[in-house]
Design a protein around this motif. Structure first.
Motif, PDB file in Angstrom:
ATOM      1  N   TYR A  15      35.449  46.136  20.122  1.00 23.44           N
ATOM      2  CA  TYR A  15      34.893  46.060  21.470  1.00 23.44           C
ATOM      3  C   TYR A  15      34.329  47.401  21.926  1.00 23.44           C
ATOM      4  N   GLU A  16      33.164  47.349  22.540  1.00 22.23           N
ATOM      5  CA  GLU A  16      32.528  48.552  23.086  1.00 22.23           C
ATOM      6  C   GLU A  16      32.580  48.487  24.614  1.00 22.23           C
ATOM      7  N   PRO A  17      33.418  49.323  25.247  1.00 25.30           N
ATOM      8  CA  PRO A  17      33.484  49.334  26.716  1.00 25.30           C
ATOM      9  C   PRO A  17      32.119  49.658  27.325  1.00 25.30           C
ATOM     10  N   LYS A  18      31.858  49.084  28.499  1.00 23.04           N
ATOM     11  CA  LYS A  18      30.549  49.227  29.136  1.00 23.04           C
ATOM     12  C   LYS A  18      30.501  50.319  30.202  1.00 23.04           C
ATOM     13  N   SER A  19      31.644  50.931  30.507  1.00 19.89           N
ATOM     14  CA  SER A  19      31.674  51.970  31.541  1.00 19.89           C
ATOM     15  C   SER A  19      32.811  52.947  31.259  1.00 19.89           C
ATOM     16  N   THR A  20      32.788  54.060  31.960  1.00 21.63           N
ATOM     17  CA  THR A  20      33.864  55.040  31.838  1.00 21.63           C
ATOM     18  C   THR A  20      35.190  54.434  32.285  1.00 21.63           C
ATOM     19  N   ALA A  21      35.166  53.674  33.379  1.00 18.68           N
ATOM     20  CA  ALA A  21      36.393  53.034  33.877  1.00 18.68           C
ATOM     21  C   ALA A  21      36.941  52.045  32.853  1.00 18.68           C
ATOM     22  N   GLU A  22      36.052  51.271  32.242  1.00 15.90           N
ATOM     23  CA  GLU A  22      36.519  50.303  31.261  1.00 15.90           C
ATOM     24  C   GLU A  22      37.050  51.023  30.009  1.00 15.90           C
ATOM     25  N   ALA A  24      38.583  53.836  29.987  1.00 18.59           N
ATOM     26  CA  ALA A  24      39.928  54.290  30.364  1.00 18.59           C
ATOM     27  C   ALA A  24      40.925  53.128  30.310  1.00 18.59           C
ATOM     28  N   ASP A  25      40.506  51.948  30.756  1.00 25.01           N
ATOM     29  CA  ASP A  25      41.384  50.772  30.688  1.00 25.01           C
ATOM     30  C   ASP A  25      41.704  50.415  29.239  1.00 25.01           C
ATOM     31  N   VAL A  26      40.713  50.475  28.361  1.00 25.01           N
ATOM     32  CA  VAL A  26      40.941  50.189  26.940  1.00 25.01           C
ATOM     33  C   VAL A  26      41.955  51.175  26.364  1.00 25.01           C
ATOM     34  N   GLU A  27      41.823  52.444  26.719  1.00 27.08           N
ATOM     35  CA  GLU A  27      42.768  53.451  26.212  1.00 27.08           C
ATOM     36  C   GLU A  27      44.182  53.199  26.739  1.00 27.08           C
ATOM     37  N   VAL A 111      35.505  39.771  22.744  1.00 28.42           N
ATOM     38  CA  VAL A 111      35.862  40.168  24.110  1.00 28.42           C
ATOM     39  C   VAL A 111      34.577  40.417  24.894  1.00 28.42           C
ATOM     40  N   ARG A 112      34.527  39.951  26.125  1.00 28.15           N
ATOM     41  CA  ARG A 112      33.367  40.174  27.011  1.00 28.15           C
ATOM     42  C   ARG A 112      33.658  41.207  28.080  1.00 28.15           C
ATOM     43  N   HIS A 113      34.943  41.388  28.397  1.00 26.84           N
ATOM     44  CA  HIS A 113      35.303  42.337  29.456  1.00 26.84           C
ATOM     45  C   HIS A 113      36.790  42.622  29.321  1.00 26.84           C
ATOM     46  N   GLU A 125      58.301  38.388  42.018  1.00 25.00           N
ATOM     47  CA  GLU A 125      58.081  39.561  41.164  1.00 25.00           C
ATOM     48  C   GLU A 125      57.514  40.735  41.947  1.00 25.00           C
ATOM     49  N   GLU A 126      57.753  41.912  41.407  1.00 28.16           N
ATOM     50  CA  GLU A 126      57.240  43.126  42.010  1.00 28.16           C
ATOM     51  C   GLU A 126      55.748  43.267  41.717  1.00 28.16           C
ATOM     52  N   ALA A 127      55.093  44.150  42.450  1.00 24.86           N
ATOM     53  CA  ALA A 127      53.698  44.462  42.160  1.00 24.86           C
ATOM     54  C   ALA A 127      53.612  45.001  40.731  1.00 24.86           C
ATOM     55  N   HIS A 128      52.546  44.644  40.037  1.00 24.86           N
ATOM     56  CA  HIS A 128      52.349  45.094  38.659  1.00 24.86           C
ATOM     57  C   HIS A 128      50.859  45.039  38.329  1.00 24.86           C
ATOM     58  N   GLU A 129      50.530  45.280  37.068  1.00 22.00           N
ATOM     59  CA  GLU A 129      49.144  45.238  36.638  1.00 22.00           C
ATOM     60  C   GLU A 129      48.991  44.341  35.414  1.00 22.00           C
ATOM     61  N   HIS A 130      47.843  43.658  35.368  1.00 21.95           N
ATOM     62  CA  HIS A 130      47.474  42.870  34.195  1.00 21.95           C
ATOM     63  C   HIS A 130      46.366  43.605  33.453  1.00 21.95           C
ATOM     64  N   ALA A 131      46.564  43.818  32.177  1.00 24.90           N
ATOM     65  CA  ALA A 131      45.502  44.304  31.296  1.00 24.90           C
ATOM     66  C   ALA A 131      44.810  43.047  30.784  1.00 24.90           C
ATOM     67  N   ASP A 132      43.790  42.612  31.512  1.00 22.61           N
ATOM     68  CA  ASP A 132      43.179  41.314  31.281  1.00 22.61           C
ATOM     69  C   ASP A 132      42.054  41.410  30.257  1.00 22.61           C
ATOM     70  N   ILE A 133      42.245  40.743  29.126  1.00 22.81           N
ATOM     71  CA  ILE A 133      41.244  40.687  28.069  1.00 22.81           C
ATOM     72  C   ILE A 133      40.504  39.366  28.241  1.00 22.81           C
ATOM     73  N   ARG A 134      39.175  39.472  28.479  1.00 24.99           N
ATOM     74  CA  ARG A 134      38.390  38.304  28.901  1.00 24.99           C
ATOM     75  C   ARG A 134      37.375  37.851  27.859  1.00 24.99           C
ATOM     76  N   PHE A 135      37.244  36.524  27.774  1.00 33.23           N
ATOM     77  CA  PHE A 135      36.359  35.863  26.832  1.00 33.23           C
ATOM     78  C   PHE A 135      35.471  34.881  27.586  1.00 33.23           C
ATOM     79  N   VAL A 136      34.569  34.229  26.847  1.00 31.68           N
ATOM     80  CA  VAL A 136      33.790  33.119  27.384  1.00 31.68           C
ATOM     81  C   VAL A 136      34.149  31.899  26.560  1.00 31.68           C
TER      82      VAL A 136
END
Length: 184
Positions: A15-22, A24-27, A111-113, A125-136
């Motif tokens: 997968y090739e991230p499309k932005s600096t933010a993405e 960072a999320d991949v890392e 992966v698309r996003h 549940e407490e607040a948390h984060e999802h590392a969401d791997i998205r497809f079509v």
């Protein structure tokens, strides 16, 4: 857990991230995978698998109302205990949430996003984060759609209509990445 790690790392390697933010999320996801079980729901950050469902012939996309977030979202969610492949999770969740039995990756299984999204706390549940791997995912039978419950309605929309009802910026971005596929 070698296979759980392998499936995620294999997807991320292609997968090739499309932005600096993405990027960072991949890392962050790579670090999560390296540190242990990326699927554990008790972790403050864990991997989820989601998808935007399309009907290629009509050029429409399917959105699901998510009561907890009070917004139109993609289908998807958490891994079951025996799952470790984000695409398989997205497919299972898509079938469960829509009743569509003919879902297939489209136009391929890539992966698309990838985005890390905050999830607010609730009574369970407490607040948390999802590392969401998205497809079509695509269906050939959009008329077969059935919501999993009355509180999770589904809507087929053109991309233009979908952009008007989506309130989450990260969902807007996923839709923007899929639009050229539908047009082309």
């Amino acid at each position: 857990m070698v296979t759980a790690h392998h499936a995620v790392l294999d997807l991320l390697a292609r997968y090739e991230p499309k932005s600096t933010a993405e990027r960072a999320d991949v890392e962050r996801v790579r670090a999560l995978v390296a540190s242990g079980d990326p699927w554990r729901r008790s972790s403050p950050l864990h991997v989820t698998g989601s998808a935007l469902i399309v009907h290629q012939e009509s050029g429409r996309v399917l959105l699901r109302w998510h009561q907890r977030h009070a917004s139109w979202l993609l289908v998807g969610g958490h891994a079951d205990p025996d799952e470790s492949d984000p695409l398989a999770i997205a497919l299972r969740e898509g079938r469960e949430e829509t009743g569509l039995t003919d879902l297939v990756p489209w136009p391929d299984a890539e992966v698309r996003h990838l985005v890390i999204v905050p999830v607010p706390a609730n009574a369970r549940e407490e607040a948390h984060e999802h590392a969401d791997i998205r497809f079509v995912l695509a269906t050939r039978s959009p008329e077969a759609v059935r919501p999993e419950n009355p509180h999770a309605p589904l809507r087929w929309l053109t991309p233009r209509e979908a952009h008007r009802v989506i309130t989450e910026e990260n969902i807007q971005e996923t839709l923007s990445r899929v639009e050229p596929l539908l047009a082309g």
